[in-house]
Design an enzyme around this catalytic site. Sequence first.
Site, PDB file in Angstrom:
ATOM      1  CE  LYS A 174      -1.904  -1.334   3.778  1.00  0.00           C
ATOM      2  NZ  LYS A 174      -2.752  -1.559   4.980  1.00  0.00           N
ATOM      3  CB  THR A 206      -7.074   8.652   6.120  1.00  0.00           C
ATOM      4  OG1 THR A 206      -6.118   9.238   7.031  1.00  0.00           O
ATOM      5  CG2 THR A 206      -7.273   9.564   4.919  1.00  0.00           C
ATOM      6  N   GLY A 208      -8.467   4.144   9.868  1.00  0.00           N
ATOM      7  CA  GLY A 208      -9.006   2.825   9.585  1.00  0.00           C
ATOM      8  C   GLY A 208      -8.933   2.386   8.134  1.00  0.00           C
ATOM      9  CB  THR A 209      -7.349   3.777   5.069  1.00  0.00           C
ATOM     10  OG1 THR A 209      -6.098   4.033   5.715  1.00  0.00           O
ATOM     11  CG2 THR A 209      -8.122   5.066   4.933  1.00  0.00           C
ATOM     12  N   GLY A 210      -6.446   1.051   6.453  1.00  0.00           N
ATOM     13  CA  GLY A 210      -5.789  -0.245   6.294  1.00  0.00           C
ATOM     14  C   GLY A 210      -6.668  -1.395   6.724  1.00  0.00           C
ATOM     15  CB  CYS A 211      -8.837  -1.863   9.705  1.00  0.00           C
ATOM     16  SG  CYS A 211      -7.661  -1.460  10.996  1.00  0.00           S
TER      17      CYS A 211
END
Length: 265
Positions: A174, A206, A208-211
């Site tokens: 990412k 932004t 929590g974008t990875g989760c």
Amino acid sequence: MRGRVLIIAGSDSGGGAGIQADIKAVTALGGYAMTAVAALTAQDTHGVRAVMPVPPDFIALQMRLCLADIGADAVKTGMLASPEIIETVVAVLTELGAPALVVDPVMVAKGGQRLLEDRAVSVAIERLLPIATLLTPNTVEATALTGLAVDSVDDMRRAADRLLGFGARAVLMKGGHRAGPVVTDVLVTPMGEHTYTAPRIDTVHTHGTGCTLASAIACGLAQGLDAPTAVARAHAYVQEAIRTAPGFGGGHGPLNHAHTVRPFP
């Protein structure tokens, strides 16, 4: 409703990341979310104030009950704070036969707080990565796992190759932490690579974008999508969730997880 996803991760009291974001993303995309809570956090949009790990035996019990009764088409892991928790999760998944496994190597919160013990990194590399169907590190996490500097897209490819060498079957690097007007993510597999790009959205919302991305991918895999298609749908879902974020909180606010109404391609 199609696709059962077991999520093993930490809880976010603010609702923007962790288990809460995972459940919202899977539900929005038409899947069924189950959880094994691995840690409790006290946090808001400004950062994590405290973390309380869940005893490994209780994590294992949550996993066993979900898998034995309802079953799972995919598993997603997030915050696994200690070596003991990682070992427990791997042992249960290995014993019961894990379906597709998406590993989000959560190490640092948006506000900069470390969420993974230093000694847990080597355990994750040795035990968790070799059973991962798909690994989803950002550039900071990739550097922590590989020791490689990740500043360019070519660096992302090199780090992904190193992570494939650790046993992961596919790696989604990412690029959101890299500067520039375009965000580039790269999916690398032994068969080749796929690149996903989007204009950078100028926003602080932004959290929590990875989760969210990892759970959206796990939902796609649970529904029978191949990895490139699952990533493409998840990538588009997260971009719209960022673009339409509600603006809650005074720090890094949550996404709009509820925007999807037609979840299947």
